[in-house]
Structures are given as C-alpha cells and as structure tokens.
Design an enzyme around this catalytic site. Structure first.
Site, PDB file in Angstrom:
ATOM      1  N   LYS A 206       3.138   1.637 -14.858  1.00 61.75           N
ATOM      2  CA  LYS A 206       4.351   2.049 -14.147  1.00 61.75           C
ATOM      3  C   LYS A 206       5.324   2.754 -15.090  1.00 61.75           C
ATOM      4  CE  LYS A 206       5.948  -0.646 -10.932  1.00 61.75           C
ATOM      5  NZ  LYS A 206       6.601  -1.763 -10.207  1.00 61.75           N
ATOM      6  N   GLU A 212      -0.840  -2.854 -24.041  1.00 61.39           N
ATOM      7  CA  GLU A 212      -2.307  -2.832 -24.056  1.00 61.39           C
ATOM      8  C   GLU A 212      -2.851  -1.538 -23.449  1.00 61.39           C
ATOM      9  OE1 GLU A 212      -1.035  -7.183 -23.259  1.00 61.39           O
ATOM     10  OE2 GLU A 212      -0.401  -5.160 -22.665  1.00 61.39           O
ATOM     11  N   GLY A 267       2.872  -5.544  -9.415  1.00 61.77           N
ATOM     12  CA  GLY A 267       1.586  -5.187 -10.003  1.00 61.77           C
ATOM     13  C   GLY A 267       0.401  -5.822  -9.318  1.00 61.77           C
ATOM     14  N   ARG A 268       0.492  -7.122  -9.016  1.00 56.61           N
ATOM     15  CA  ARG A 268      -0.656  -7.811  -8.416  1.00 56.61           C
ATOM     16  C   ARG A 268      -0.784  -7.525  -6.926  1.00 56.61           C
ATOM     17  NH1 ARG A 268       3.269 -10.780 -10.246  1.00 56.61           N
ATOM     18  NH2 ARG A 268       4.455 -12.248  -8.970  1.00 56.61           N
ATOM     19  N   GLU A 353       0.052 -16.111 -10.943  1.00 57.21           N
ATOM     20  CA  GLU A 353       1.176 -15.337 -11.441  1.00 57.21           C
ATOM     21  C   GLU A 353       2.338 -15.353 -10.450  1.00 57.21           C
ATOM     22  OE1 GLU A 353       0.567 -11.876 -14.285  1.00 57.21           O
ATOM     23  OE2 GLU A 353       1.258 -10.804 -12.497  1.00 57.21           O
ATOM     24  N   HIS A 384     -24.746 -24.330  -9.274  1.00 58.17           N
ATOM     25  CA  HIS A 384     -25.452 -24.803 -10.463  1.00 58.17           C
ATOM     26  C   HIS A 384     -24.539 -24.807 -11.680  1.00 58.17           C
ATOM     27  CE1 HIS A 384     -29.490 -24.903  -8.590  1.00 58.17           C
ATOM     28  NE2 HIS A 384     -28.960 -23.984  -7.803  1.00 58.17           N
ATOM     29  N   LYS A 512       4.093 -12.109 -25.209  1.00 59.74           N
ATOM     30  CA  LYS A 512       3.970 -10.698 -25.578  1.00 59.74           C
ATOM     31  C   LYS A 512       5.055 -10.300 -26.570  1.00 59.74           C
ATOM     32  CE  LYS A 512       2.936  -7.766 -22.279  1.00 59.74           C
ATOM     33  NZ  LYS A 512       2.926  -7.048 -20.978  1.00 59.74           N
TER      34      LYS A 512
END
Length: 546
Positions: A206, A212, A267-268, A353, A384, A512
């Site tokens: 954005k 990152e 964002g999510r 979040e 399993h 961060k």
C-alpha cells in the site's frame, strides 16, 4: 459500552452451560429425529450443518439474544454504511464495497466509493486481458509466461490461497508464483527457472515501504537488471499495487501501471481489491468477478437475513459458545479439498490478526476470552497428523469440515473415499465410542483377560466433540468467494460481541520496530549490550557464527 460478560444473555449462557455440560450429543440425536433439519441451513447449493454442536433450542435462543443485546444489527449496518468502525485508525471498513456487484452507493467520508472501485476493476480487466492474450510484451517482444507476486501478509496469503484454490480454472501457459518471506531462499527458489524476458513482477505494498516486500522487490529488480541490463525495461516487467505513486515511480515503475486501493481496505480483507491482480491474471477477469459475486451474495445474506437464519452470525455465535463458555482455545479448519490447501493458513491470519486482542474498543483490558488459535490441514492428511488429539485428547477443539460434492477430476473412487471420510469424521467426533462398546467389539475378536480391559480403555472415544460441516456442489470461483465471505463475517460477528476492534493489527508492529534496531546493530563490530542478556547473547552469538 456494557462489557459482554455483564449482559443478561451472557450470564444466562454461563448458567445454561452448567446445565448442558454433561449432556451428550448422541443422546440429543437419539431423542430428536429432526435435529438435522432444525439445525442446518442452505445458501444456494451450499449446506451448513451445525447439528453436531453441543446446543439445544435453549442454547441457540440465548446465543441469538446475546447477539441482539450486543447491538450486532447496528454494528453490521454501520460497516455497510461506511462508518469509521476501525476506531484506532479512524477508518471505514469497506471490503464489502469491493465486491458490491449491485453497485449500490456506499459512502466513505460522504463520498460514494463505487466509481473508484469500478475504475480500478476496469483497469485490471484491460491489463489482465492484454497479458493473457499476449498483447502485453516484455522488453524483447516476447509475451509474458510467468507472474511473480511480491507481497506479504494479506498481499500474499489471499491471492496465493485463491490461485491455488482455482487451479482448475487457471491458464497453464501462465505460471503464477508468490514471494513473501524476506528469507532469500523464497525469492531465489521462485526465480531460478524463470526467464526475465518473459517474467512480470507484481509488487504489492500500500505504501510501497513495507520492509519485507521492498527488500524482495529490490532484489528482484537487481536479478532482472543483471540479466537484461536495461533499466528502461523495468516498465515492461514490473507493475505496482499501491497508493504511493511517487515511490512507485522512483522504483522505475510507470505510475500508469499502478493499481490503486484505499485505506478502507484492510490487508487481510484485500484480495477483492487490486491486490487480487494475480488471481485475475491466473483465471481471467470474468472468473475474478465471479469470485466477487459469490462474496457479494453472502454480503447480502449477512446484511438482510434474520439472525436465526444467518450463517455467519451462527458461525460466530457457536465459536463464542465454545471459546467463552467451554474454554476451547483452538479451532480447526479442515477442508477435504486439496485445492483449499492454503485456506486454513489464510483464515488463520484473518481470524488471529483480527480478533487476537486483549483490550476492548474503550481501551479496557478484557476479562473474557477473545480470538481462538486457528489451525488446520486438508483431509485426509490431517487425519494422520493431529486428529488423534481431536478424538481422544484432553482439549476441546471445535472443527469446521468443508467439502465439494463434485470433484474437478474423475479418477476411480477417489472422491467417494474422500467424502466418506469427510462425513465419518464429524460423526465419530460426535458419537465417540463407550468403554462397553469397545469391550464388546474386542470380545468378538477373541481378546480376553486383563489385556481386554486395557485395550478397551485405549479404544474408548469420549465423543461429544463439536463440529460444523459445509458441503457445496463444486469449488468454483463463485463458491470460493462465498466461503471466504462467510468466514470474514463470522470474524466480524465475534469481534462485535467481544467489543474489540477487529480491523487494526497493532500486535505486528513492536517486533518489527525492534528488528529495525537490531538490523543496524548487526553491522556494528562491537558486542551488543543495550538489550536484555538473552537478546544481547543471541546477537553476539550470531555475529560469532556468520
């Protein structure tokens, strides 16, 4: 606002839980032959079966009353109206506008956002059609054969999940890959077999300053220029999904190839926006808009249906029932569909979040449980791995099972075997097996003596483990859109009742910020001494090893 635990319905639910705690679901089914009909709902061809829950009509009525006393209807209306319900960031929450296929006016700061939403959708259509048809050419005149999306969090998980889910609808001649981890291994593994002359990079940030993402984008640009050796070629191989035209231009991307989204898109919740560009490139814009349509249908259902017939409302209330009244700390998402491999991870971010909060909207510490730990894996692999704990462990783990009635493939009886497990697992979790049942089975097999009792105890299943089942015709773009929106609104419902802000994520910031400080210290030859002894020790040992 009144704390949730002070509401009459909350107190009534706490008392009711004590009454119902020892009632077994197998008895509820035995005494009510119509339990499935009374505790299931249909949405188009989608079936939501919530009959295998530790609830009665009284439970359901009390949960619905909790929703009403919490003002849930007003909170739903406020979101769709464009009120700034993200209080800490003073923003509207309008991912519903991104898939508003009715084009009904939706306001943010008094302005209808739909013209801008439609403008970006039109821009996405023109661009994706040019790439997919081979009209968009790289710097040497070759068509694009690979797309690499560089983002993190919602700018990675949503598109990655959707592209994998919609694999049967993708163009096999256009590979779409995702890079998010700042670990250079992620980037290099995704680039090692690509031709820079036929590769397109989508850089999703954005602000165009996400650490990152921009480190990976700079390295991708360096990789590209080391092979193409022409900085002017950047404009044909890099596009941006951002709002910062200045930084986009500084990177070398033509601002005309910047796809915009807005501060009212979390964002999510952003795969419905230009962040979904890789999805549209993979499956085409018509199918991307079908994804939007599926979500829009759920939006209308959520906005207009009475709570007792409202699937996201019921999903949210059931989660609160177990988390706050049965002390269930986790929740399992179990898709019996390999194409939904990334759905649990995507919903893990969406839920944890959003609702991983310990203060309410007024800034008061909460004195009740909020968001659960979300985990999951596609069936039958999960059976399993961790189902042993689901069936016989000491922890209560509510589960959602998801499956399609029709597969995209036809290979022998594979799908029938898959569906038999999808149906059997919730039944086993609900019914369990008593000690006497296990003992009788073993006796018929000839087991006797002390070993009989030991083995019967080991083969006893307590049952009474709750689950929902979601069964739909086929995993199409529209169905996927509906599934995601159901969970988005479930998360909203729970945050509303807990009186927390589901739309900020302050918890990701502290680590961060500290990492930026440590990053500079790693270049200092002197031993670190400004942190606690553990942090100093880790920094100094790393320096000694590198």
């Amino acid at each position: 606002m009144t704390r949730p635990i002070q509401l009459p319905a909350w107190r009534a639910l706490a008392e009711h839980q004590r009454d119902i705690a020892n009632i077994h679901m197998r008895d509820l089914f035995a005494t009510d032959p119509h339990r499935f009909e009374r505790f299931s709902l249909r949405f188009g061809d989608l079936l939501f079966d919530y009959s295998k829950n530790r609830i009665t009509e009284t439970t359901l009525n009390l949960l619905l009353e909790l929703a009403r006393q919490s003002g849930l209807a007003d909170r739903i209306a406020a979101m769709f109206r464009g009120d700034k319900i993200n209080l800490t960031e003073h923003r509207a929450v309008l991912h519903v506008a991104l898939r508003n296929r009715a084009n009904r006016p939706i306001l943010a700061d008094g302005k209808d956002v739909m013209p801008e939403v439609n403008r970006v959708l039109d821009q996405m259509r023109k661009f994706t059609e040019a790439v997919r048809a081979g009209r968009w050419r790289g710097c040497t005149g070759k068509p694009i054969e690979a797309v690499v999306n560089i983002g993190i969090g919602g700018s990675d998980l949503g598109p990655k999940m959707a592209v994998k889910a919609l694999t049967p609808y993708t163009d096999p001649s256009l590979r779409v890959r995702f890079v998010s981890n700042v670990d250079e291994t992620d980037l290099m593994q995704n680039l090692e077999d690509l031709d820079p002359e036929t590769t397109l990079f989508c850089v999703a940030s954005k602000t165009f300053s996400t650490q990152e993402t921009m480190v990976n984008a700079e390295s991708a640009r360096a990789w590209f220029l080391a092979r193409v050796r022409d900085s002017a070629a950047i404009v044909k191989h890099f596009v941006a999904i951002s709002t910062n035209a200045v930084k986009v231009a500084e990177f070398g991307i033509d601002p005309a190839n910047m796809f915009e989204f807005w501060d009212w898109v979390g964002g999510r919740y952003s795969l419905w926006s230009a962040i979904g560009l890789p999805i549209a490139l993979a499956v085409g814009m018509d199918r991307f808009e079908a994804l939007l349509e599926g979500a829009h249908q759920v939006d209308e259902h959520f906005r207009t249906e009475p709570f007792e017939r409202n699937i996201p409302v019921l999903m949210g209330l059931l989660g609160i029932w177990y988390g706050d009244f049965f002390s269930a700390e986790t929740y399992a998402i179990l898709p019996y569909d390999q194409y939904l491999e990334y759905l649990p991870t995507y919903l893990q971010q969406g839920d944890m979040e959003s609702n991983g909060k310990s203060v309410d909207k007024e800034g008061r510490p909460v004195d009740y449980e909020t968001g659960p730990i979300i985990f999951g894996q596609p069936g039958t692999n999960g059976q399993h791995a961790f189902y042993q704990l689901l069936h016989q462990g000491t922890k209560l783990v509510p589960c959602d099972f998801l499956a399609a009635a029709q597969s995209h493939h036809h290979l022998g009886r594979h799908h029938e075997l898959l569906i038999s497990n999808f149906i059997a697992q919730p039944e086993a979790l609900m019914r369990g097996k008593t000690f006497e049942e296990a003992k009788t089975e073993l006796e018929t097999e000839g087991v006797a003596g002390e070993h009989l009792l030991t083995l019967a105890a080991a083969k006893t299943f307590p049952g009474n483990r709750p689950s929902n089942a979601i069964l739909y015709r086929k995993l199409t773009p529209e169905t996927l859109g509906s599934l995601i929106a159901l969970y988005e609104h479930k998360i909203f419902v729970q945050g509303a009742i807990w009186n927390i802000n589901s739309f900020d994520q302050m918890g990701v910031e502290l680590g961060k910020r500290l990492a930026k400080t440590i990053f500079t210290e790693l270049d200092d030859a002197r031993p670190a001494d400004s942190h606690d002894s553990s942090t100093n020790g880790l920094i100094n040992h790393y320096k000694s090893l590198r």
